[in-house]
Design an enzyme around this catalytic site. Structure first.
Site, PDB file in Angstrom:
ATOM      1  N   GLY A 111       0.795  -1.230   0.000  1.00  9.53           N
ATOM      2  CA  GLY A 111       0.000   0.000   0.000  1.00  9.53           C
ATOM      3  C   GLY A 111       0.822   1.272   0.000  1.00  9.53           C
ATOM      4  O   GLY A 111       0.340   2.319   0.453  1.00  9.53           O
ATOM      5  N   SER A 112       2.037   1.220  -0.528  1.00  5.14           N
ATOM      6  CA  SER A 112       2.820   2.465  -0.562  1.00  5.14           C
ATOM      7  C   SER A 112       2.163   3.494  -1.492  1.00  5.14           C
ATOM      8  O   SER A 112       2.278   4.699  -1.262  1.00  5.14           O
ATOM      9  CB  SER A 112       4.273   2.205  -0.961  1.00  5.14           C
ATOM     10  OG  SER A 112       4.376   1.824  -2.310  1.00  5.14           O
ATOM     11  N   MET A 159      -4.322  -7.390  -6.817  1.00  2.00           N
ATOM     12  CA  MET A 159      -3.855  -8.487  -7.671  1.00  2.00           C
ATOM     13  C   MET A 159      -4.993  -9.346  -8.215  1.00  2.00           C
ATOM     14  O   MET A 159      -4.895 -10.573  -8.259  1.00  2.00           O
ATOM     15  CB  MET A 159      -2.849  -9.344  -6.890  1.00  2.00           C
ATOM     16  CG  MET A 159      -1.647  -8.570  -6.382  1.00  2.00           C
ATOM     17  SD  MET A 159      -0.748  -7.723  -7.702  1.00  2.00           S
ATOM     18  CE  MET A 159       0.159  -9.123  -8.360  1.00  2.00           C
ATOM     19  N   ARG A 160      -6.077  -8.695  -8.645  1.00  2.00           N
ATOM     20  CA  ARG A 160      -7.211  -9.419  -9.230  1.00  2.00           C
ATOM     21  C   ARG A 160      -7.781  -8.652 -10.392  1.00  2.00           C
ATOM     22  O   ARG A 160      -7.740  -7.420 -10.395  1.00  2.00           O
ATOM     23  CB  ARG A 160      -8.360  -9.528  -8.220  1.00  2.00           C
ATOM     24  CG  ARG A 160      -8.090 -10.486  -7.204  1.00  2.00           C
ATOM     25  CD  ARG A 160      -9.154 -10.677  -6.168  1.00  2.00           C
ATOM     26  NE  ARG A 160      -8.537 -11.571  -5.239  1.00  2.00           N
ATOM     27  CZ  ARG A 160      -8.520 -12.880  -5.390  1.00  2.00           C
ATOM     28  NH1 ARG A 160      -9.183 -13.451  -6.361  1.00  2.00           N
ATOM     29  NH2 ARG A 160      -7.855 -13.637  -4.541  1.00  2.00           N
ATOM     30  N   LEU A 161      -8.351  -9.409 -11.326  1.00  2.00           N
ATOM     31  CA  LEU A 161      -9.079  -8.741 -12.409  1.00  2.00           C
ATOM     32  C   LEU A 161     -10.399  -8.216 -11.862  1.00  2.00           C
ATOM     33  O   LEU A 161     -11.047  -8.872 -11.047  1.00  2.00           O
ATOM     34  CB  LEU A 161      -9.370  -9.744 -13.530  1.00  2.00           C
ATOM     35  CG  LEU A 161      -8.216 -10.084 -14.463  1.00  2.00           C
ATOM     36  CD1 LEU A 161      -8.681 -11.100 -15.499  1.00  2.00           C
ATOM     37  CD2 LEU A 161      -7.703  -8.830 -15.160  1.00  2.00           C
ATOM     38  N   ILE A 162     -10.777  -7.030 -12.311  1.00  2.00           N
ATOM     39  CA  ILE A 162     -12.077  -6.471 -11.931  1.00  2.00           C
ATOM     40  C   ILE A 162     -13.143  -7.118 -12.821  1.00  2.00           C
ATOM     41  O   ILE A 162     -12.983  -7.211 -14.043  1.00  2.00           O
ATOM     42  CB  ILE A 162     -12.064  -4.940 -12.121  1.00  2.00           C
ATOM     43  CG1 ILE A 162     -11.011  -4.294 -11.202  1.00  2.00           C
ATOM     44  CG2 ILE A 162     -13.446  -4.336 -11.873  1.00  2.00           C
ATOM     45  CD1 ILE A 162     -11.301  -4.367  -9.720  1.00  2.00           C
ATOM     46  N   ASN A 214      -5.885   2.204 -12.782  1.00  2.00           N
ATOM     47  CA  ASN A 214      -4.868   1.299 -12.240  1.00  2.00           C
ATOM     48  C   ASN A 214      -3.491   1.872 -12.525  1.00  2.00           C
ATOM     49  O   ASN A 214      -3.309   2.634 -13.479  1.00  2.00           O
ATOM     50  CB  ASN A 214      -5.003  -0.078 -12.910  1.00  2.00           C
ATOM     51  CG  ASN A 214      -3.998  -1.096 -12.388  1.00  2.00           C
ATOM     52  OD1 ASN A 214      -3.748  -1.174 -11.187  1.00  2.00           O
ATOM     53  ND2 ASN A 214      -3.422  -1.884 -13.279  1.00  2.00           N
ATOM     54  N   HIS A 228       0.488   0.511 -13.216  1.00  2.00           N
ATOM     55  CA  HIS A 228       1.190  -0.729 -13.570  1.00  2.00           C
ATOM     56  C   HIS A 228       2.664  -0.411 -13.822  1.00  2.00           C
ATOM     57  O   HIS A 228       2.986   0.557 -14.518  1.00  2.00           O
ATOM     58  CB  HIS A 228       0.555  -1.332 -14.827  1.00  2.00           C
ATOM     59  CG  HIS A 228       1.181  -2.635 -15.218  1.00  2.00           C
ATOM     60  ND1 HIS A 228       0.903  -3.822 -14.554  1.00  2.00           N
ATOM     61  CD2 HIS A 228       2.076  -2.940 -16.180  1.00  2.00           C
ATOM     62  CE1 HIS A 228       1.610  -4.794 -15.107  1.00  2.00           C
ATOM     63  NE2 HIS A 228       2.331  -4.298 -16.091  1.00  2.00           N
TER      64      HIS A 228
HETATM   65  C1  GRF Z   1       3.072  -1.129  -7.669  1.00  2.00           C
HETATM   66  O1  GRF Z   1       4.336  -1.305  -8.230  1.00  2.00           O
HETATM   67  C2  GRF Z   1       2.016  -1.090  -8.741  1.00  2.00           C
HETATM   68  O2  GRF Z   1       2.464  -0.553  -9.938  1.00  2.00           O
HETATM   69  C3  GRF Z   1       1.683  -2.539  -8.933  1.00  2.00           C
HETATM   70  O3  GRF Z   1       1.742  -3.090  -7.653  1.00  2.00           O
HETATM   71  C4  GRF Z   1       2.656  -2.354  -6.856  1.00  2.00           C
HETATM   72  C5  GRF Z   1       1.951  -1.972  -5.590  1.00  2.00           C
HETATM   73  O4  GRF Z   1       2.817  -1.408  -4.636  1.00  2.00           O
HETATM   74  N1  GRF Z   1       0.410  -2.676  -9.582  1.00  2.00           N
HETATM   75  P1  GRF Z   1       2.243  -0.822  -3.264  1.00  2.00           P
HETATM   76  O5  GRF Z   1       1.393  -1.917  -2.611  1.00  2.00           O
HETATM   77  O6  GRF Z   1       1.406   0.384  -3.598  1.00  2.00           O
HETATM   78  O7  GRF Z   1       3.433  -0.497  -2.449  1.00  2.00           O
END
Ligand code: GRF
Length: 191
Positions: A15-16, A93-96, A110, A112
């Site tokens: 969740g950074s 980490m899931r498809l919506i 999103n 990425h």
């Molecule tokens: C990020 O690198 C984002 O691009 C990817 O997952 C990571 C999530 O990092 N989808 P965090 O949990 O926000 O630290």
């Protein structure tokens, strides 16, 4: 009229990016209100960040539901009760699925860690390094039914002078933490 831009952040891990969005709101750089954190992992560190930030959180395990549609309907009830207007995916980490896509048309974004459309899916940084690219980057995009396939909103590129995995991950995160709040601010101001 000022809109409130009530956002729900979806995350499965650290969740950074949630933290960066929260900090940008607090520092007056992003005109939005964090109304909910949604996670599919009840032990995700993002829940601690949400608690520290005083943001409501919803942790539901998809495997406790009969179907993905039922899981998303349970999330939708909470999104509606908190008045969420935007869904902001940050390491979710899931498809919506169709339930949320239909409830939030053009309102799900999103981030990425690759220069989409190259290297969608898992371990985009590893894929970029394995392909021997000289540049890496980050993409913010609208979410559709595919895996990291929706229309691109913003991208930032950097040169891979140092290919050490940890160094690259740190560079990606630095960019993400600046690019995501800034892109959301632009998106909200054109509504
Ligand atoms: C990020 O690198 C984002 O691009 C990817 O997952 C990571 C999530 O990092 N989808 P965090 O949990 O926000 O630290």
């Amino acid at each position: 009229m000022m809109t409130t831009n009530k956002i729900a952040v979806f995350a499965s891990g650290s969740g950074s990016n949630f933290q960066a969005i929260h900090d940008a709101i607090r520092n007056g750089k992003l005109a939005a209100e964090l109304v909910l954190v949604v996670t599919d992992k009840p032990d995700a560190y993002v829940l601690r960040r949400a608690a520290a930030a005083g943001v409501e959180a919803l942790a539901l395990r998809p495997q406790d539901f009969i179907s993905k549609a039922d899981y998303e309907r349970a999330i939708l009830i909470e999104l509606h009760s908190q008045g969420a207007e935007w869904l902001v995916l940050a390491g979710y980490m899931r498809l919506i699925g169709p339930v949320l896509l239909e409830a939030y048309p053009n309102r799900i974004v999103n981030i990425h860690p690759s220069l989409l459309p190259e290297f969608p899916g898992k371990d985009a940084i590893g894929q970029t390094l394995a392909a021997g690219r000289e540049e890496a980057g980050v993409t913010v995009h609208f979410v559709d039914a595919g895996m990291d396939t929706g229309p691109i909103i913003a991208q930032r590129t950097f040169r891979l002078d140092n290919r050490d995995r940890q160094t690259v991950e740190e560079a990606v995160h630095r960019i993400e933490h600046e690019l995501y709040p800034a892109t959301l601010q632009k998106l909200f101001s054109r509504q």
